[in-house]
Design a protein around this motif. Structure first.
Motif, short mmCIF file in Angstrom:
data_model
loop_
_atom_site.label_atom_id
_atom_site.label_comp_id
_atom_site.label_asym_id
_atom_site.label_seq_id
_atom_site.Cartn_x
_atom_site.Cartn_y
_atom_site.Cartn_z
N PHE A 151 -26.88 7.81 19.92
CA PHE A 151 -25.72 6.96 20.51
C PHE A 151 -25.35 5.93 19.96
CE2 PHE A 151 -27.79 10.05 23.40
CZ PHE A 151 -26.76 10.56 23.80
N LEU A 152 -26.54 5.04 19.55
CA LEU A 152 -26.48 3.69 18.95
C LEU A 152 -25.38 3.76 17.61
CD1 LEU A 152 -29.78 2.13 19.68
CD2 LEU A 152 -27.72 1.70 20.81
N GLU A 153 -25.68 4.75 16.87
CA GLU A 153 -24.95 4.81 15.59
C GLU A 153 -23.46 5.15 15.85
OE1 GLU A 153 -24.63 8.10 12.05
OE2 GLU A 153 -26.66 7.79 12.90
N LEU A 154 -23.16 6.02 16.75
CA LEU A 154 -21.88 6.31 17.13
C LEU A 154 -20.97 5.59 18.24
CD1 LEU A 154 -22.14 10.41 16.85
CD2 LEU A 154 -21.56 8.70 14.79
N GLY A 155 -21.70 4.79 18.96
CA GLY A 155 -21.12 4.26 20.12
C GLY A 155 -20.24 2.94 19.47
N ALA A 156 -19.45 2.37 20.29
CA ALA A 156 -18.70 1.16 20.16
C ALA A 156 -19.67 0.07 20.69
CB ALA A 156 -17.37 1.18 20.42
N PRO A 157 -19.47 -1.30 20.25
CA PRO A 157 -20.28 -2.28 20.96
C PRO A 157 -19.87 -2.46 22.44
CG PRO A 157 -19.58 -3.08 18.85
CD PRO A 157 -19.02 -1.65 19.22
N GLY A 158 -20.88 -2.63 23.28
CA GLY A 158 -20.53 -2.67 24.85
C GLY A 158 -20.20 -3.88 25.44
N ASP A 159 -20.17 -5.00 24.38
CA ASP A 159 -19.64 -6.35 24.69
C ASP A 159 -18.16 -6.28 24.37
OD1 ASP A 159 -19.81 -6.30 22.05
OD2 ASP A 159 -21.21 -8.30 22.00
N GLU A 160 -17.50 -5.56 24.02
CA GLU A 160 -15.96 -5.28 23.80
C GLU A 160 -15.38 -4.27 25.09
OE1 GLU A 160 -15.33 -3.79 19.74
OE2 GLU A 160 -16.35 -5.46 18.98
N PRO A 161 -14.02 -4.55 25.15
CA PRO A 161 -13.39 -3.97 26.24
C PRO A 161 -13.44 -2.27 25.76
CG PRO A 161 -12.00 -5.54 25.42
CD PRO A 161 -13.09 -5.55 24.62
N PRO A 162 -13.31 -1.46 26.89
CA PRO A 162 -13.49 0.08 26.62
C PRO A 162 -12.44 0.45 25.70
CG PRO A 162 -12.86 -0.38 28.74
CD PRO A 162 -13.36 -1.77 28.22
N GLY A 163 -12.69 1.55 25.02
CA GLY A 163 -11.33 2.17 24.17
C GLY A 163 -10.89 3.26 24.84
N GLU A 164 -9.94 3.91 24.20
CA GLU A 164 -9.35 5.15 24.66
C GLU A 164 -10.40 6.28 24.69
OE1 GLU A 164 -5.73 6.31 22.96
OE2 GLU A 164 -4.68 4.33 23.25
N ARG A 165 -10.21 7.18 25.79
CA ARG A 165 -11.32 8.26 25.97
C ARG A 165 -11.06 9.15 24.63
NH1 ARG A 165 -11.56 11.38 31.54
NH2 ARG A 165 -12.25 9.05 32.01
N GLY A 166 -12.07 9.56 23.91
CA GLY A 166 -12.02 10.20 22.78
C GLY A 166 -13.08 11.44 22.76
N THR A 167 -12.77 12.42 21.93
CA THR A 167 -13.72 13.70 21.84
C THR A 167 -13.88 13.81 20.10
OG1 THR A 167 -11.84 14.83 21.27
CG2 THR A 167 -12.60 14.85 23.84
N MET A 168 -15.10 14.53 20.22
CA MET A 168 -15.39 14.69 18.70
C MET A 168 -15.73 16.29 18.52
SD MET A 168 -18.60 13.05 16.28
CE MET A 168 -17.63 11.56 16.69
N PRO A 169 -15.05 16.91 17.47
CA PRO A 169 -15.47 18.47 17.46
C PRO A 169 -17.07 18.69 17.32
CG PRO A 169 -13.82 17.76 15.91
CD PRO A 169 -14.28 16.67 16.55
N VAL A 170 -17.54 19.75 17.79
CA VAL A 170 -18.86 20.16 17.62
C VAL A 170 -19.44 20.20 16.35
CG1 VAL A 170 -20.43 21.96 18.15
CG2 VAL A 170 -19.00 21.57 19.88
N GLN A 171 -18.69 20.48 15.54
CA GLN A 171 -19.11 20.60 13.77
C GLN A 171 -19.12 19.35 13.62
OE1 GLN A 171 -16.37 22.26 15.13
NE2 GLN A 171 -16.78 24.53 15.15
N GLU A 172 -18.25 18.31 13.78
CA GLU A 172 -18.43 17.05 13.37
C GLU A 172 -19.74 16.28 14.10
OE1 GLU A 172 -15.84 12.66 13.10
OE2 GLU A 172 -14.71 14.76 13.56
N ILE A 173 -20.04 16.57 15.41
CA ILE A 173 -21.06 15.98 15.82
C ILE A 173 -22.48 16.48 15.06
CG2 ILE A 173 -22.53 15.80 17.98
CD1 ILE A 173 -19.96 16.27 19.75
N ASN A 174 -22.58 17.79 14.98
CA ASN A 174 -23.59 18.37 14.30
C ASN A 174 -23.74 17.99 12.99
OD1 ASN A 174 -24.29 19.58 16.67
ND2 ASN A 174 -23.55 21.54 16.28
N ALA A 175 -22.88 17.49 12.41
CA ALA A 175 -22.93 16.98 11.14
C ALA A 175 -23.88 15.52 10.86
CB ALA A 175 -21.49 16.77 10.34
N ARG A 176 -24.01 15.05 12.06
CA ARG A 176 -24.56 13.58 12.31
C ARG A 176 -26.06 13.86 13.20
NH1 ARG A 176 -20.65 9.20 12.17
NH2 ARG A 176 -18.75 10.19 11.50
#
Length: 341
Positions: free
Chosen positions: A138-163
């Motif tokens: 989560f720390l690798e892929l998440g955006a800094p929490g002290d900034e405003p939230p971004g748009e809701r996103g998704t990531m394909p399962v294959q791309e997640i599993n590559a990481r």
């Protein structure tokens, strides 16, 4: 084969005052390491591996309505959740149900699981994994929490599993239920689901220990207990020779003394206690206080069962309670009352 540890072996580290490399600490509500997960899911880590000797990670997740992780499975971590607020649809190892405030659920390693916030507002849930390390994903892929939230996103399962290989987790395509065949390491074990009010209750010295998940169900990875402190009640001064501990204040305010440092911990605060560190918790208010308590590894529930009474009973017996806590503690590497903190 490793030699089994005897009670004497368990007590030796605290009898010899082995050097402690970490100190306890208070994480106030809103403090910790925050990230935005997939744009608008705020996750705040109260404890990462660096804080716990890699024994566990502990965080608060606030998923917006309609969000939740796709089905996934851990190859090395046990994962547990306590729903503070909200309504979740849970699918895990054949379980497919809706859960509400105060529910505890856990997925053993090797068991596919997923959940989704089906309420109208953001939910709040405590999450932990043991051992630690999975938080790095989560720390690798998440955006800094002290900034405003971004748009809701998704990531394909294959791309997640590559990481994910370094974090021991595999994401799966979501299906109609959570009963996909487990990994071989998960066969023969199932998820834990404990509804509000359920559990194994024990009592001593103004504290009720409601055991939610015991070592038998968690492969001795951890124990989860909901502790209620009556006004004036508390946990006596003590230290553990083997248990790492984190407690989250669910309700009320408690005074926690950890290695000589006193903290006022209100609802939403987390107190981290490494093994070997003297600590004590008191409820000095005129209202009950409640704690979510995690100890790693599992097994401390046998101490509660051996040292505590099944219920408060008609008469108070604080001296008798303290004597039992002290004597039984010697069998579990728990030193009670030998030093005021």
């Amino acid at each position: 084969m490793a030699k089994a540890r005897t009670p004497q072996d368990l007590n030796r580290p605290i009898q010899q005052d082995a050097p402690l490399l970490r100190r306890g600490k208070l994480v106030k509500p809103g403090e910790g390491v925050s990230i935005w997960w997939m744009g608008d899911d705020l996750i705040t880590f109260a404890a990462v591996s660096e804080d716990t000797g890699s024994e566990y990670a502990f965080w608060l997740d606030c998923p917006p309505a309609g969000t939740g992780p796709p089905r996934h499975v851990h190859s090395r971590e046990e994962e547990g959740f306590f729903l503070l607020h909200g309504t979740l649809e849970l699918k895990a190892g054949g379980i497919d149900t809706i859960v509400d405030d105060g529910t505890f659920f856990a997925a053993p390693r090797g068991i596919p699981h997923e959940w989704r916030n089906v309420g109208e507002d953001s939910a709040e849930l405590i999450t932990f994994t043991t051992p630690g390390g999975n938080e790095g994903f989560f720390l690798e892929l998440g955006a800094p929490g002290d900034e405003p939230p971004g748009e809701r996103g998704t990531m394909p399962v294959q791309e997640i599993n590559a990481r994910t290989p370094r974090y021991g987790v595999t994401y799966l395509e979501s299906g109609p239920n959570g009963s996909a065949r487990p990994l071989p390491i998960g066969e023969g074990r199932g998820p834990t689901l404990v509804l509000p009010g359920e559990g194994d209750r024990r009592y001593a010295a103004g504290a009720t220990y409601n055991i939610k998940a015991a070592g038998l169900a968690t492969a001795d990875a951890y124990t989860v207990t909901e502790i209620t402190l009556e006004p004036g009640g508390g946990l006596p001064a003590h230290r553990h020779a083997r248990y790492e501990e984190a407690f989250y204040v669910l309700e009320g305010t408690v005074t926690a003394q950890v290695d000589g440092q006193e903290y006022e911990a209100s609802a939403g605060a987390v107190v981290l206690v490494p093994w070997g560190v003297h600590h004590q918790v008191r409820n000095r208010s005129d209202r009950s206080a409640r704690l979510f308590d995690l100890t790693v590894p599992g097994g401390i529930e046998e101490y509660y069962r051996g040292a505590c009474r099944p219920s408060p009973g008609p008469e108070s017996d604080p001296d008798g309670d303290l004597n039992r806590l002290t004597e039984v503690g010697k069998k579990f590497g728990i030193e009670v009352g030998n030093r005021r903190v």
